[in-house]
Each structure stands twice: as C-alpha cells, then as structure tokens.
Design a protein around this motif. Structure first.
Motif, mmCIF file in Angstrom:
data_model
loop_
_atom_site.group_PDB
_atom_site.id
_atom_site.type_symbol
_atom_site.label_atom_id
_atom_site.label_comp_id
_atom_site.label_asym_id
_atom_site.label_seq_id
_atom_site.Cartn_x
_atom_site.Cartn_y
_atom_site.Cartn_z
ATOM 1 N N PHE A 313 78.828 18.293 -35.346
ATOM 2 C CA PHE A 313 79.119 19.710 -35.131
ATOM 3 C C PHE A 313 78.032 20.548 -35.787
ATOM 4 N N PHE A 314 77.532 21.524 -35.032
ATOM 5 C CA PHE A 314 76.415 22.346 -35.474
ATOM 6 C C PHE A 314 76.726 23.826 -35.255
ATOM 7 N N PRO A 315 76.177 24.686 -36.100
ATOM 8 C CA PRO A 315 76.340 26.123 -35.867
ATOM 9 C C PRO A 315 75.804 26.503 -34.491
ATOM 10 N N TYR A 316 76.559 27.363 -33.800
ATOM 11 C CA TYR A 316 76.148 27.840 -32.478
ATOM 12 C C TYR A 316 75.889 29.340 -32.583
ATOM 13 N N PHE A 317 76.465 30.127 -31.733
ATOM 14 C CA PHE A 317 76.334 31.579 -31.773
ATOM 15 C C PHE A 317 77.715 32.217 -31.770
ATOM 16 N N ASN A 318 77.786 33.432 -32.275
ATOM 17 C CA ASN A 318 79.001 34.236 -32.167
ATOM 18 C C ASN A 318 80.236 33.534 -32.739
ATOM 19 N N ASP A 319 80.104 33.015 -33.965
ATOM 20 C CA ASP A 319 81.218 32.390 -34.680
ATOM 21 C C ASP A 319 81.797 31.196 -33.920
ATOM 22 N N GLN A 320 80.916 30.395 -33.347
ATOM 23 C CA GLN A 320 81.335 29.200 -32.624
ATOM 24 C C GLN A 320 80.561 27.994 -33.130
ATOM 25 N N GLN A 321 81.039 26.824 -32.759
ATOM 26 C CA GLN A 321 80.390 25.566 -33.106
ATOM 27 C C GLN A 321 79.989 24.838 -31.837
ATOM 28 N N LEU A 322 78.905 24.078 -31.931
ATOM 29 C CA LEU A 322 78.478 23.206 -30.849
ATOM 30 C C LEU A 322 78.887 21.781 -31.196
ATOM 31 N N ALA A 323 79.803 21.225 -30.415
ATOM 32 C CA ALA A 323 80.172 19.821 -30.550
ATOM 33 C C ALA A 323 79.160 19.015 -29.748
ATOM 34 N N LEU A 324 78.434 18.133 -30.402
ATOM 35 C CA LEU A 324 77.243 17.559 -29.778
ATOM 36 C C LEU A 324 77.061 16.090 -30.085
ATOM 37 N N CYS A 325 76.748 15.338 -29.047
ATOM 38 C CA CYS A 325 76.201 13.990 -29.209
ATOM 39 C C CYS A 325 74.693 14.119 -29.059
ATOM 40 N N ALA A 326 73.978 13.963 -30.155
ATOM 41 C CA ALA A 326 72.511 14.084 -30.138
ATOM 42 C C ALA A 326 71.917 12.683 -30.161
ATOM 43 N N GLY A 327 71.755 12.093 -28.997
ATOM 44 C CA GLY A 327 71.249 10.731 -28.903
ATOM 45 C C GLY A 327 69.754 10.659 -29.128
ATOM 46 N N LEU A 328 69.307 9.552 -29.685
ATOM 47 C CA LEU A 328 67.887 9.357 -29.991
ATOM 48 C C LEU A 328 67.144 8.605 -28.896
ATOM 49 N N ASN A 329 67.865 8.206 -27.842
ATOM 50 C CA ASN A 329 67.242 7.399 -26.789
ATOM 51 C C ASN A 329 67.419 8.093 -25.443
ATOM 52 N N GLY A 330 66.430 8.904 -25.096
ATOM 53 C CA GLY A 330 66.456 9.641 -23.840
ATOM 54 C C GLY A 330 65.184 9.361 -23.057
ATOM 55 N N GLY A 331 64.474 10.444 -22.707
ATOM 56 C CA GLY A 331 63.214 10.266 -22.005
ATOM 57 C C GLY A 331 62.196 9.511 -22.830
ATOM 58 N N ASN A 332 62.319 9.580 -24.162
ATOM 59 C CA ASN A 332 61.398 8.827 -25.021
ATOM 60 C C ASN A 332 61.560 7.319 -24.845
ATOM 61 N N ALA A 333 62.796 6.872 -24.560
ATOM 62 C CA ALA A 333 63.022 5.440 -24.330
ATOM 63 C C ALA A 333 62.359 4.998 -23.024
ATOM 64 N N ILE A 334 62.484 5.830 -22.003
ATOM 65 C CA ILE A 334 61.811 5.530 -20.734
ATOM 66 C C ILE A 334 60.298 5.517 -20.934
ATOM 67 N N GLN A 335 59.786 6.508 -21.674
ATOM 68 C CA GLN A 335 58.355 6.580 -21.927
ATOM 69 C C GLN A 335 57.875 5.375 -22.735
ATOM 70 N N HIS A 336 58.699 4.939 -23.688
ATOM 71 C CA HIS A 336 58.322 3.773 -24.494
ATOM 72 C C HIS A 336 58.195 2.536 -23.613
ATOM 73 N N PHE A 337 59.123 2.376 -22.674
ATOM 74 C CA PHE A 337 59.041 1.235 -21.762
ATOM 75 C C PHE A 337 57.755 1.309 -20.943
ATOM 76 N N VAL A 338 57.427 2.494 -20.437
ATOM 77 C CA VAL A 338 56.200 2.673 -19.648
ATOM 78 C C VAL A 338 54.972 2.309 -20.482
ATOM 79 N N GLU A 339 54.944 2.784 -21.727
ATOM 80 C CA GLU A 339 53.804 2.490 -22.593
ATOM 81 C C GLU A 339 53.712 1.003 -22.903
ATOM 82 N N CYS A 340 54.862 0.339 -23.023
ATOM 83 C CA CYS A 340 54.851 -1.111 -23.251
ATOM 84 C C CYS A 340 54.234 -1.844 -22.066
ATOM 85 N N VAL A 341 54.583 -1.427 -20.849
ATOM 86 C CA VAL A 341 54.006 -2.053 -19.658
ATOM 87 C C VAL A 341 52.488 -1.885 -19.665
ATOM 88 N N GLY A 342 52.036 -0.676 -19.988
ATOM 89 C CA GLY A 342 50.593 -0.436 -20.069
ATOM 90 C C GLY A 342 49.930 -1.297 -21.129
#
Length: 502
Positions: A313-342
């Motif tokens: 949970f993170f501060p949002y705007f206007n007295d609200q909270q952002l409930a969030l799953c902040a994953g570490l494996n997104g486009g960077n994981a795809i890019q890592h695979f591409v770089e490994c192939v290279g």
C-alpha cells in the motif's frame, strides 16, 4: 524554497483555463524520458520520448544497477525543449514523475549561484542507483533497523537500503563531503529546475525509498537513531500534489517562473491517467509490472488483511491509498531473455551481431507463429520479488519439438510474465474487491500481442470482469500524462476555490 502557501496563492493567477493553456508532464523512466503536453480538457496535445541509454557498469559487478545522471539530464533537455519550444509561454504548470525506489546523491549546487542543467556533472553527482539494484542481500536487509510505522517492506533497490549498504561497505562515501543531498532522480530534476537549496520529495517517493513513517508523514525515527545513516542528506517530505518552486530564470529554454510540483511516483501517475472509478483496476507493464487499484485510507487495514502478500500500500492522491502489486519481472524479464539469446550467439562465435531491438522484433514475429496451445510453460522470474526475494523461475512441459522452436520458447516467456502476475494477483481477488474492469497500460502490455492476449485470457471473467485497452489513455506516456493531469486538476481546483484538499 518559497513558502508552499504562497505558491498556492500565486498559482491562482496562472491557473486560467483559456483555450491556449497547457500543462507539461515529464516522466523519467528506467530506460527513457517521456514528456507530454495536455490542454484544459486533459487531452494529450503532443508528446515526445527518447531512450536515455544511461546504464553503466557498476564497480560491484552484475548485482549493481546504476545509471549515468548526465545522460538522463541530457535526454531530458533533448525531449522537453523541442516539444515546448513553440508553446512554452502557454504552459501553466509542470508535473514530474518517474522511476521509484532508486536514489541519487548530489552536492547543493544552487546556494548563492544560478542553477543550470550544465552544473550537473560527475564531480557533484553520484550515479543513480536504480530500483533494480541487487546489492542488498536478504541477509543484509535483516541487519538493518526496523521501522514500526513504515507500511513498506524494505527490499534491495530501495534507496534507504542502498544508502545503508554504501555506508557499511564504502565508509568514505559520506564522510568526504562530496554529497549534501539525496533523493530520487525526480527530486534532483525539481531541485535543478527551481534552484532549491534543500531537496523536497513527496510522500509517494519517500515511501518508495523506505523508512517513510505514515503516522508522522516524515522519516522514521529508526534512521536518526542509527549512527551509520546520513540523515542530513534526506529531503523534506510534502504531500503529493504540492507546488514546491518555480522554474528558475536561468532555464530560459523552459517556461520560466512556472510552478513546478513535487516529484510523484510513476505508478501513481499512470493510475491517475487511467482509472475512472472505484470499480477499476489497472495493470501497467513496461520495464517492470504493476497491478493496482485505489482504496480509501480508512479501508486500508481491512483490505490488507484480505490481500495476498504481493499487495503493498502506497500513498496516492486526495487522501487515498494505492493497493499495488509491484512486480520486478515485467518487460525487463523479456529484455533479459532477448539479451541472453544475443549473448549465446556471441559465446558461440557465430559472427552474428544482432541489435537487441531487432532481435526482439524477430522473436515476436516467430512467437506469433508458434502453437498457442503448446504444453511449454516458462516462468521467467529472473529478479525475484520484493515480497519473496528468493523466488526463482522455472520451465516445464518441454519436448523435442517445442524446445527446438525459439518462437515457442519466446511465446512462453511473454506469456510467463503474465501468468506469474496472475499467481500473485488472481482474477478472483479482484472480483472479491469489487473490481469490474482491468485497464491495460504501458508499452509492453499495449504493444506486445502475446502479453496482451494472455492478460485478456487470464483476467476476463464473462459478465463480471472485463479487460480493456483504451489506446487514447494507455500508451507508453501514461505516467507523464497523469503527472500533467494531476497538476492541471490541482491548479484548476485551486482557481475554483477548492484549494488542494479536494
């Protein structure tokens, strides 16, 4: 820094919503800088984006993720100045957002001097230690002081954890007097634009650095009680949506004397651009991957009890909270695979040197021709997760046919980042929270057809949960547009007598 109350009063005269009024949003992303101009109706008028190519090798090797700040600031100039050249006198306010968690350290450049982008150089500024940094092992994190009132689980890549690591492993880093300030890369940009003697950060960015005390809306006392942590470097914390200065006259290629708002989180700004009601959730996939929705502050504890460990949970705007799953494996994981192939081509001494961007396009084309019902599954969890740093990936269902098909393997890679997200945040969880629409944003979610197809497949529940792609709002500049929209809304609300408390 000008008094914030005075800035609010002064901006009243600048918040006119005439036909020519524009607001500028700047997003300092992990791999690129994006800028957007919006009009009085919060419509995107024009936008621009350039890659920073700012990654540098860390002296600690592959576990260090660092970026050259000079390259980032050069890119900012190359993106923003041409975009606003013909309309800078129409710009009423500036919002800055970008990559969270990371930290940069710098000297006070502006005391008694005119500030300038030209003053950013390697002698006065450290590298940016990004959110991807892996130098803080799980065992190291356990040695750090705990913060009872911090709602964020400390992880490697969080700026305060990185500072602790530097203090313990490079004893002269803070004692030689080279640095007097620290903050996110957005805080540095705001300081440079406004000539701030002391940096200012938002509650959103403070929470991403770690050791943000929600009860006091300040830094945790755990930092001041530690003899190792250089507390004097920390920025002042103000609520998101606060104007903290005006563009200095030394920046004559920017809109001089225009209000600049405190730096904001890219995830919060992307959500602000997308979400239309409390029945909406949004997923943003670019370098990383996030899925979130908005709740009232008063509901946070109940939602926390009913949520999987991947939700923070993170501060949002206007007295609200952002409930969030902040994953570490997104486009960077795809890019890592591409770089490994290279790299495999290089290691095999094939003589082929295919640029990663071209290789990515070739793999995408091959993946779309691969069998979508194949048994091959791949979970490309290359970078762990904040709630489970030891998590790793796996591949299964291989046979002599699919394993020889690079298109099938890459298709499984793209599908895998979405399947991993669904394991962390199932569609049923969203339904239980009353979510009816999942909105897609980010360059990977929108432009990678395999990823988009998998999101629709896993998160569509007929009659209950739909997945929507609104290309007008969900392109790769959503965070920049959200930052500009937030500033526009704050200024218009103030002009209408509503102040900053809407």
């Amino acid at each position: 820094m000008q008094k914030i109350s005075q800035l609010y009063k002064e901006q009243n005269n600048m918040a006119s919503t005439g036909q020519d009024a524009l607001w500028l949003g700047v997003d300092l992303g992990t791999t690129s800088v994006k800028a957007v101009l919006i009009n009085q109706y919060a419509e995107t008028v024009s936008s621009s984006s350039l890659s920073t190519s700012a990654d540098v090798k860390s002296e600690i090797g592959s576990s260090g993720y660092e970026q050259n700040v000079l390259k980032i600031f050069s890119t900012i100039q190359n993106v923003v100045v041409p975009l606003i050249a013909e309309v800078k006198h129409n710009i009423k306010g500036i919002g800055v957002t970008g990559q969270m968690h990371g930290v940069v350290l710098w000297q006070n450049l502006f005391e008694g001097k005119q500030n300038s982008f030209l003053k950013i150089n390697e002698s006065c500024c450290s590298h940016l230690f990004t959110w991807q940094d892996q130098r803080c092992s799980e065992d190291f994190i356990k040695t750090l002081p705990s913060s009872e009132n911090s709602q964020t689980t400390l992880s490697t890549g969080h700026g305060c954890a990185t500072i602790f690591w530097l203090a313990k492993n490079k004893p002269t880093f803070f004692t030689d007097g080279n640095f007097t300030c620290c903050g996110t890369i957005m805080d540095l940009l705001v300081s440079v634009l406004c000539g701030l003697e002391r940096p200012v950060t938002s509650d959103q960015l403070a929470a991403s650095l770690g050791y943000y005390d929600e009860s006091t809306q300040g830094w945790s006392s755990a930092l001041s009680e530690s003899s190792e942590f250089p507390c004097h470097l920390l920025p002042k914390i103000v609520p998101s949506g606060t104007p903290v200065g005006r563009v200095s006259s030394s920046h004559d290629d920017w809109p001089v004397d225009v209000p600049v708002y405190v730096g904001m989180g890219d995830v919060q700004c992307a959500m602000y651009a997308l979400l239309k009601s409390h029945y909406d959730a949004a997923v943003n996939i670019s370098t990383s991957i996030q899925l979130g929705f908005i709740i009232a502050n008063k509901d946070k504890e109940q939602v926390r009890e009913e949520s999987p460990p991947s939700i923070s949970f993170f501060p949002y705007f206007n007295d609200q909270q952002l409930a969030l799953c902040a994953g570490l494996n997104g486009g960077n994981a795809i890019q890592h695979f591409v770089e490994c192939v290279g790299q495999w081509f290089t290691d095999l001494e094939t003589g082929f040197d295919i640029p990663p961007s071209l290789l990515l396009q070739k793999l995408l084309k091959l993946s779309q021709n691969a069998n979508s019902t194949d048994t091959l599954t791949f979970s490309p969890v290359f970078f762990g997760e904040r709630h489970d740093p030891a998590s790793t990936g796996h591949i299964s269902g291989i046979n002599s046919i699919n394993f020889s098909n690079i298109g099938a393997i890459f298709r499984a890679t793209c599908q895998g980042i979405v399947s991993h997200l669904h394991c962390m945040v199932p569609a049923k969880y969203l339904l239980d929270r009353g979510i009816q629409r999942l909105l897609l944003s980010g360059s990977v979610a929108v432009n990678n057809p395999v990823v988009k197809e998998r999101l629709i497949e896993l998160y569509t529940v007929p009659g209950e949960l739909s997945v929507l792609v609104d290309l007008k709002e969900s392109d790769a500049v959503a965070s920049a547009a959200g930052a500009a929209k937030l500033v526009r809304d704050k200024m218009v609300d103030w002009n209408n007598g509503m102040g900053c408390n809407k």
